[in-house]
Scaffold this motif. Structure first.
Motif, short mmCIF file in Angstrom:
data_model
loop_
_atom_site.label_atom_id
_atom_site.label_comp_id
_atom_site.label_asym_id
_atom_site.label_seq_id
_atom_site.Cartn_x
_atom_site.Cartn_y
_atom_site.Cartn_z
N ILE A 41 0.84 -1.20 0.00
CA ILE A 41 0.00 0.00 0.00
C ILE A 41 0.87 1.25 0.00
O ILE A 41 0.64 2.20 -0.77
CB ILE A 41 -0.94 -0.01 1.22
CG1 ILE A 41 -1.89 -1.21 1.14
CG2 ILE A 41 -1.71 1.30 1.32
CD1 ILE A 41 -2.80 -1.36 2.34
N GLU A 42 1.88 1.26 0.84
CA GLU A 42 2.77 2.41 0.93
C GLU A 42 3.52 2.64 -0.38
O GLU A 42 3.71 3.78 -0.82
CB GLU A 42 3.76 2.20 2.08
CG GLU A 42 4.57 3.42 2.44
CD GLU A 42 5.44 3.17 3.66
OE1 GLU A 42 6.57 2.69 3.49
OE2 GLU A 42 4.97 3.45 4.78
N MET A 43 3.93 1.53 -1.01
CA MET A 43 4.64 1.66 -2.28
C MET A 43 3.71 2.20 -3.36
O MET A 43 4.12 3.02 -4.20
CB MET A 43 5.23 0.31 -2.69
CG MET A 43 6.38 -0.15 -1.80
SD MET A 43 7.21 -1.64 -2.39
CE MET A 43 5.93 -2.87 -2.17
N GLY A 44 2.47 1.74 -3.37
CA GLY A 44 1.51 2.23 -4.35
C GLY A 44 1.24 3.72 -4.18
O GLY A 44 1.16 4.47 -5.16
N VAL A 45 1.12 4.17 -2.93
CA VAL A 45 0.88 5.59 -2.65
C VAL A 45 2.08 6.42 -3.09
O VAL A 45 1.93 7.50 -3.67
CB VAL A 45 0.60 5.80 -1.15
CG1 VAL A 45 0.57 7.28 -0.81
CG2 VAL A 45 -0.73 5.15 -0.77
N ALA A 46 3.29 5.92 -2.83
CA ALA A 46 4.50 6.65 -3.22
C ALA A 46 4.57 6.81 -4.73
O ALA A 46 4.96 7.87 -5.24
CB ALA A 46 5.73 5.92 -2.70
N LEU A 47 4.19 5.78 -5.46
CA LEU A 47 4.20 5.86 -6.92
C LEU A 47 3.12 6.81 -7.43
O LEU A 47 3.32 7.58 -8.37
CB LEU A 47 3.99 4.46 -7.52
CG LEU A 47 5.18 3.50 -7.44
CD1 LEU A 47 4.74 2.08 -7.75
CD2 LEU A 47 6.28 3.94 -8.41
N ARG A 48 1.97 6.77 -6.78
CA ARG A 48 0.85 7.65 -7.20
C ARG A 48 1.20 9.12 -7.01
O ARG A 48 0.87 9.96 -7.86
CB ARG A 48 -0.39 7.30 -6.40
CG ARG A 48 -1.63 8.10 -6.77
CD ARG A 48 -2.66 8.03 -5.66
NE ARG A 48 -2.16 8.68 -4.43
CZ ARG A 48 -2.80 8.62 -3.26
NH1 ARG A 48 -3.92 7.94 -3.14
NH2 ARG A 48 -2.29 9.24 -2.20
N ASP A 49 1.90 9.44 -5.92
CA ASP A 49 2.13 10.83 -5.55
C ASP A 49 3.40 11.43 -6.14
O ASP A 49 3.65 12.63 -5.96
CB ASP A 49 2.17 10.97 -4.02
CG ASP A 49 0.84 10.62 -3.38
OD1 ASP A 49 -0.18 10.63 -4.10
OD2 ASP A 49 0.83 10.34 -2.16
N ASN A 50 4.23 10.63 -6.78
CA ASN A 50 5.51 11.14 -7.26
C ASN A 50 5.69 10.79 -8.74
O ASN A 50 6.01 9.66 -9.09
CB ASN A 50 6.66 10.55 -6.43
CG ASN A 50 7.97 11.28 -6.65
OD1 ASN A 50 8.31 11.65 -7.77
ND2 ASN A 50 8.71 11.49 -5.57
N ALA A 51 5.49 11.80 -9.60
CA ALA A 51 5.59 11.57 -11.04
C ALA A 51 7.01 11.22 -11.46
O ALA A 51 7.23 10.41 -12.37
CB ALA A 51 5.12 12.82 -11.80
N GLU A 52 8.01 11.82 -10.79
CA GLU A 52 9.41 11.54 -11.14
C GLU A 52 9.75 10.08 -10.86
O GLU A 52 10.45 9.43 -11.65
CB GLU A 52 10.34 12.46 -10.36
CG GLU A 52 10.25 13.92 -10.77
CD GLU A 52 11.24 14.78 -10.01
OE1 GLU A 52 11.98 14.22 -9.18
OE2 GLU A 52 11.27 16.00 -10.25
N THR A 53 9.25 9.55 -9.75
CA THR A 53 9.50 8.15 -9.42
C THR A 53 8.85 7.24 -10.43
O THR A 53 9.44 6.26 -10.88
CB THR A 53 8.97 7.84 -8.01
OG1 THR A 53 9.65 8.64 -7.05
CG2 THR A 53 9.21 6.37 -7.66
N ARG A 54 7.62 7.58 -10.83
CA ARG A 54 6.93 6.75 -11.83
C ARG A 54 7.70 6.74 -13.15
O ARG A 54 7.84 5.70 -13.80
CB ARG A 54 5.51 7.26 -12.07
CG ARG A 54 4.59 7.14 -10.87
CD ARG A 54 3.13 7.22 -11.30
NE ARG A 54 2.83 8.43 -12.05
CZ ARG A 54 2.46 9.59 -11.50
NH1 ARG A 54 2.36 9.68 -10.17
NH2 ARG A 54 2.20 10.64 -12.25
#
Length: 348
Positions: free
Chosen positions: A229-242
């Motif tokens: 869940i935490e990893m999914g949220v981090a990906l959703r909130d950070n375009a650079e990471t995606r």
């Protein structure tokens, strides 16, 4: 735009799970080698097929195969394979004698012993696979060692007399009658039967291995602080990471996460897959995926997440870790194929 973000998050999670599943599989393979799980599973199955110890314990009246229990394929059964105390494997220095049971004598035949890589003959056999025709030939070889040559039927009759109460030998008597004097036909018939049994064994082993993967994945998820869940949220909130994860996903080839590690780790290195998968985890960490998260500096923050919000925080974090463990138990091939589907790449 929303669809794009959802797909990018899915690609990111698929890549993360691919990397972690590869690491989990590599760790599980290490566990399997250390505890010799394949060899134990093989001989446990042979113990059931031959009815060997059951016959010996009951004075020759075997009550049926005592091999792997198809109804017991849960997590406890999988872990029990690792800590199996009642090891059915014969010692490598077993000598064929009139007092031995069929399982031990079969392991002591030259045909089977030739496959044994055990460095010390005082240890239990490490044979983890027997070719079907070798199994059939070893039975005839055992009859000759017991002092009976001649036709196939004569040799099988010796085995029936030497090991009373073993159900398999009654079946072999029927096969021997059909084969007549043709040794090759007997070997083909018995080898085909044995091959079918080993196919069944492989299916059982895979089910056990899935639960072991889950257990290893659960430990790994906690140690690496891999909360789905935490990893999914981090990906959703950070375009650079995606974006960075998407670029890394483009580098995945048919060799999976090992592709970018070929030059870094020699082919003949011990646990090569384990080293490469560990390196890939480090790459994900550098991209901002909350795996390890500056571990061990963030360990206090990780543990606080379990207790800081009371029961809701514990349940949410625990659910995320369980989702990660379940995902890793599905295996790296599943996530490789899913990643290829999401990115439009296909296995060549």
């Amino acid at each position: 735009m929303l669809d794009s973000v959802v797909i990018e998050v899915a690609v990111g999670l698929a890549l993360v799970f691919l990397v972690l599943a590869t690491l989990t599989s590599a760790l599980t393979e290490v566990v399997a080698k250390v505890f010799q799980l394949r060899a134990r599973t093989l001989w446990k199955s042979l113990e059931g097929l031959l009815g060997a110890r059951a016959a010996a314990a009951s004075g020759g009246a075997a009550g049926g195969p005592a091999g792997l229990d198809l109804g017991d394929l849960g997590l406890t059964a999988g872990l029990r394979m690792v800590t199996l105390r009642d090891d059915p494997r014969p010692k490598a220095d077993t000598v064929i004698s009139d007092e031995s049971i069929l399982l031990d004598d079969l392991a002591a035949t030259p045909s089977i012993r030739a496959f044994d890589p055990a460095a010390s003959t005082s240890k239990r056999t490490r044979v983890d696979s027997i070719p079907p025709k070798v199994f059939a030939a070893a039975l005839l070889e055992l009859a000759e060692i017991k002092g009976q040559g001649g036709s196939v039927e004569d040799r099988v009759r010796v085995l029936v007399a030497q090991y009373p109460g073993v159900p398999l030998l009654s079946y072999l008597g029927t096969v021997a009658g059909a084969a007549g004097e043709d040794v090759d036909r007997f070997v083909d018939l018995v080898g085909g039967w044995f091959d079918a049994q080993m196919t069944r064994l492989t299916a059982i082993y895979k089910r056990y291995a899935t639960w072991i993967l889950f257990a290893v994945g659960l430990v790994l998820a906690v140690v690496l602080q891999a909360d789905a869940i935490e990893m999914g949220v981090a990906l959703r909130d950070n375009a650079e990471t995606r974006t960075a994860v998407a670029l890394l996903a483009d580098d995945i080839t048919d060799d999976g996460v090992i592709a970018n590690c070929k030059d870094a780790v020699p082919k003949d290195a011990d646990n090569r897959d384990l080293r490469c998968a560990g390196r890939a985890v480090g790459d994900l960490n550098e991209l901002g995926i909350p795996i390890l998260g500056n571990y061990p500096d963030s360990w206090d923050e990780w543990t606080t997440g379990w207790t800081g919000d009371g029961a809701p925080g514990f349940l949410l974090r625990g659910f995320g870790v369980l989702v990660t463990a379940a995902a890793l138990a599905m295996g790296a091939p599943f996530w490789f194929d899913l990643l290829g589907l999401l990115t439009g790449k296909r296995r060549e």
